[in-house]
Design an enzyme around this catalytic site. Structure first.
Site, PDB file in Angstrom:
ATOM      1  N   GLU A 307       0.953  -1.236  -0.050  1.00  0.00           N
ATOM      2  CA  GLU A 307       0.164   0.002  -0.068  1.00  0.00           C
ATOM      3  C   GLU A 307       0.834   1.224  -0.087  1.00  0.00           C
ATOM      4  OE1 GLU A 307      -2.729  -0.514   3.307  1.00  0.00           O
ATOM      5  OE2 GLU A 307      -3.992  -1.687   1.970  1.00  0.00           O
ATOM      6  N   ASP A 381      -8.396  -8.744   3.929  1.00  0.00           N
ATOM      7  CA  ASP A 381      -8.375  -7.625   4.674  1.00  0.00           C
ATOM      8  C   ASP A 381      -9.197  -7.971   5.803  1.00  0.00           C
ATOM      9  OD1 ASP A 381      -7.053  -5.652   5.957  1.00  0.00           O
ATOM     10  OD2 ASP A 381      -7.774  -4.046   4.511  1.00  0.00           O
ATOM     11  N   GLU A 409     -12.451  -2.217  12.212  1.00  0.00           N
ATOM     12  CA  GLU A 409     -12.627  -1.641  10.907  1.00  0.00           C
ATOM     13  C   GLU A 409     -13.841  -2.110   9.953  1.00  0.00           C
ATOM     14  OE1 GLU A 409      -8.983  -1.828   8.737  1.00  0.00           O
ATOM     15  OE2 GLU A 409      -9.767  -0.772   7.077  1.00  0.00           O
TER      16      GLU A 409
END
Ligand code: BDP
Length: 724
Positions: A307, A381, A409
């Site tokens: 990333e 993820d 998240e």
């Protein structure tokens, strides 16, 4: 106040409470270590067995921490803290090491460096409670276990406990930035007040350490994996050292996340190439500096070439070359490097779910001994549900560390109630070679971590923390349970999510069976409810861009294909799902990354667990699911089931109003209300979108979405927490 006066007062208080007065309000700061005055009968049972604390004469910070916690706990329950003495007397709690006079050798058998034994026995002719361990660390863990035993059982039985941790590394990863922002944090700011450190030490640091020690968590990575070079400058090393001093008595080592290009960015070297001698020398000198300040420093955590983070690939070097260079810098001090496998490439058009495996398996056997590869539980993820990461079981010559995300998240932040114990357990229990262990021991993920599967090194678990400055630490009271269950499973991955939910509920709210039964039932069903209303049947990554709040399955305009929800669900007029079967069958081939027995299951929709169906297969809307319903109808059914499950949790929680203090009850009720509203939103927006793609009528009896698809698409969420 004299002991008996206090006892009498607590008896009176508790009698009132059980006669119907609502429990006193609590703000949640005390977590599961509440130690409130015991009801009379329980106090009367405990008091004769907790008259004093007998401890070895040689003292140490960890021993003092153990004694301090016993005094706090028993003192809270009985009104008077037992005094410390070195003379064995009747009714004492004796902290025993092998050298303790009169100690029985068998108490210490097999306890290793961290285990403990707690038992009621006789010592020097006196009836005592012994907490035995080979080390002061074992005594610390044993003391917390003793307290947990009483907190969950009300001193009904004589304690009889024995435990050793299954995994040596039990770590929290804080994604905390140096400006106190917490990446994916939903519980306020970072508890680390970097500006005030090293001079000003917040009481929270000690209470954080106590909470972790109570679970056996023995390490903390202080800063975000998206690290800044500054963390390795002298002022920040001094700050980290100050924190290490507070955490050390509770058995917690400090680790740091480091940015690959640190020496280059600090202008100490001209490159960050791992094979450049000046770069290696810089890291060696920096490690020496770190260890001079923090003698028991744990090591580095690295996110490289992931990333947008820099890494060894920038210099055409492999992950192994990069990791080994760092590993050699900390090896002389006994440090480790945790190298993350969370990588996916910018320019590779291959399925993102297969890229970490493709990059890392060729490196098996190339890493230095003190490198551990840290792998997320699933290949994408931290989705509400993912299959296990295919790297587990596929790198027999490389120690792998599990990375779970405790902060939610993708599961509703700290607003939605979702107990992650069931999710962690699902991963840990996954049989990587189904059928092969038949009759013997299954090839579970736990056995990759404890080193027994491939006869390797035992590693551990890292959990991305959900801790912040909110008064209750985790944003919501129920999110404390996710910190709790992570720690308990890191100690013993086979402890059982339900048993852990029950002991957490008993300590956090009340031992009343009605409370424990109801709270644990809510918890056990909660994660599946979230999966149902967000991502049923194996759907994944269909949430809002960037902040990941709410549904956005329609998003198709982001720079990289694999950032877009449409990439993951692949819905079209004919069907839905990501075909990850073999290339020959037109799929991405990622099902084939699992060991053959598991791959065979995943290759065929008929044998794929239905909760992962659309993860592995693109199927027609008319595909018949196991309920007999066509896929489209089943999808709608699942969305509805998720919403219904939240309504059920609301009812369950309402029924507990008389038993839970008003402050925590009201806070949780408010959150459940939002969760219900948002579950409906997930359901409606998802159905509206998929219906716009398939043009199918809703199944008979299903309610139409409340708003139009355009309304859902138009929603905006400025300033979301945890993002940016
Ligand atoms: C993702 C998060 C991102 C993290 C990244 C990681 O969205 O904030 O930096 O994982 O694990 O889940 O590195």
């Amino acid at each position: 106040m004299r002991f008996f006066t206090r006892l009498l007062l607590s008896v009176l208080f508790c009698t009132c409470a059980s006669a119907g007065a609502a429990p006193a309000s609590e703000d949640g700061y005390d977590l599961w270590l509440r130690y409130r005055a015991l009801p009379a009968a329980e106090a009367a049972r405990l008091a004769p067995h907790a008259r004093a604390i007998v401890a070895p004469a040689t003292t140490s910070p960890m021993l003092d921490a153990a004694i301090g916690e016993l005094q706090r706990g028993v003192g809270g329950w009985l009104g008077t803290a037992p005094a410390r003495t070195d003379e064995v007397r009747a009714g004492a709690i004796v902290l025993a090491m092998p050298a303790t006079r009169g100690a029985t050798a068998a108490w210490f058998d097999g306890l290793g460096q961290e285990g403990y034994r707690v038992l009621r026995t006789r010592l020097e002719g006196q009836s005592v409670t012994v907490i035995a361990a080979n080390t002061d660390r074992g005594l610390l863990y044993g003391s917390f276990a003793y307290l947990r035993g009483i907190a969950t059982d009300g001193a009904q039985k004589a304690p009889d406990l024995r435990s050793t941790p299954r995994l040596p590394l039990r770590l929290l990863n804080h994604w905390d930035d140096l400006n106190r922002h917490v990446e994916r944090g939903y519980a306020g700011a970072s508890i680390w007040h970097w500006w005030n450190l090293p001079d000003i030490l917040d009481q929270r640091y000690t209470d954080y350490a106590r909470a972790n020690a109570s679970l056996g968590i023995n390490g903390a990575v202080l800063n975000n994996v998206n690290a800044k070079p500054d963390i390795l400058t002298a002022p920040f090393i001094a700050k980290a050292a100050a924190l290490a001093n507070v955490l050390r008595p509770y058995g917690i080592k400090v680790y740091l996340s480091v940015r690959w290009s640190t020496p280059l960015e600090l202008k100490a070297t001209a490159t960050a190439d791992p094979l450049d001698p000046a770069v290696a020398a810089w890291w060696r000198a920096k490690s020496d500096e770190l260890y001079a300040a923090i003698p028991d420093f744990g090591g580095f955590l690295v996110k490289a070439n992931s990333e947008g983070q820099p890494g060894p690939h920038d210099y055409h070097r492999s992950h192994a070359e990069g990791a080994n260079m760092l590993a050699r810098a900390v090896a002389p001090h006994g440090g480790i490097v945790m190298w993350r496998a969370f990588v996916y490439s910018e320019d590779k058009p291959t399925d993102r779910a297969r890229q970490a495996f493709d990059q890392f398996t060729p490196l098996d056997g190339q890493f230095d001994k003190n490198v551990i590869v840290q792998v997320k539980n699933g290949p994408i993820d931290f989705q509400p549900r993912e299959p296990v990461h295919p790297l587990f079981g596929a790198m027999p010559r490389t120690p792998l560390l599990m990375e779970f995300q405790i902060t939610k998240e993708y599961l509703g932040f700290s607003t939605h109630l979702a107990y992650l114990g069931t999710m962690f357990e699902e991963t840990l229990r996954t049989d990587l070679r189904p059928g092969i262990g038949a009759g013997g021991q299954a090839a579970t993920v736990t056995r990759v971590l404890d080193g027994t599967l491939d006869h390797g090194q035992a590693t551990g678990m890292a959990g991305v923390a959900n801790i912040g400055t909110d008064r209750n630490w985790s944003g919501s009271h129920f999110d404390q349970a996710n910190w709790y269950v992570f720690g308990r499973l890191a100690w013993n991955p086979e402890a059982g999510a339900e048993a852990i939910a029950r002991e957490w509920a008993a300590q956090t709210f009340s031992r009343a069976p009605r409370v424990v039964d109801t709270v644990s039932a809510m918890m056990m069903a909660s994660r599946e409810a979230v999966v149902d209303y967000m991502t049923p049947l194996g759907l994944h990554h269909v949430m809002g861009t960037g902040h990941h709040h709410g549904p956005a399955p329609w998003v198709d305009n982001l720079a990289r294909p694999d950032w877009n929800p449409v990439y993951y669900h692949r819905a079209d007029k004919a069907g839905i799902g990501f075909d990850r079967t073999a290339h020959g069958k037109g799929g991405s081939g990622s099902a084939g990354q699992y060991a053959p027995a598991l791959a065979r299951l995943y290759e065929d929709p008929a044998s794929t667990p239905e909760n992962l169906l659309l993860w592995f297969h693109h199927l027609p809307w008319t595909y018949t699911t196991r309920s007999g319903r066509p896929l489209w109808d089943e999808l709608v059914h699942r969305y509805d089931a998720g919403v219904t499950a939240v309504a059920a949790m609301q009812k369950q929680w309402d029924s507990l109003a008389p038993y839970i203090d008003p402050q925590r009850h009201a806070d949780t009720a408010q959150r459940l209300k939002v969760q219900h509203r948002e579950a409906l939103w997930w359901r409606d927006a998802s159905i509206a979108y998929f219906q716009s793609i398939n043009g199918l009528p809703l199944p008979a009896g299903a309610r139409a979405p409340a708003q139009s698809l355009d309304d859902y698409k138009a929603l905006k969420f400025p300033y979301p927490p945890g993002n940016g």
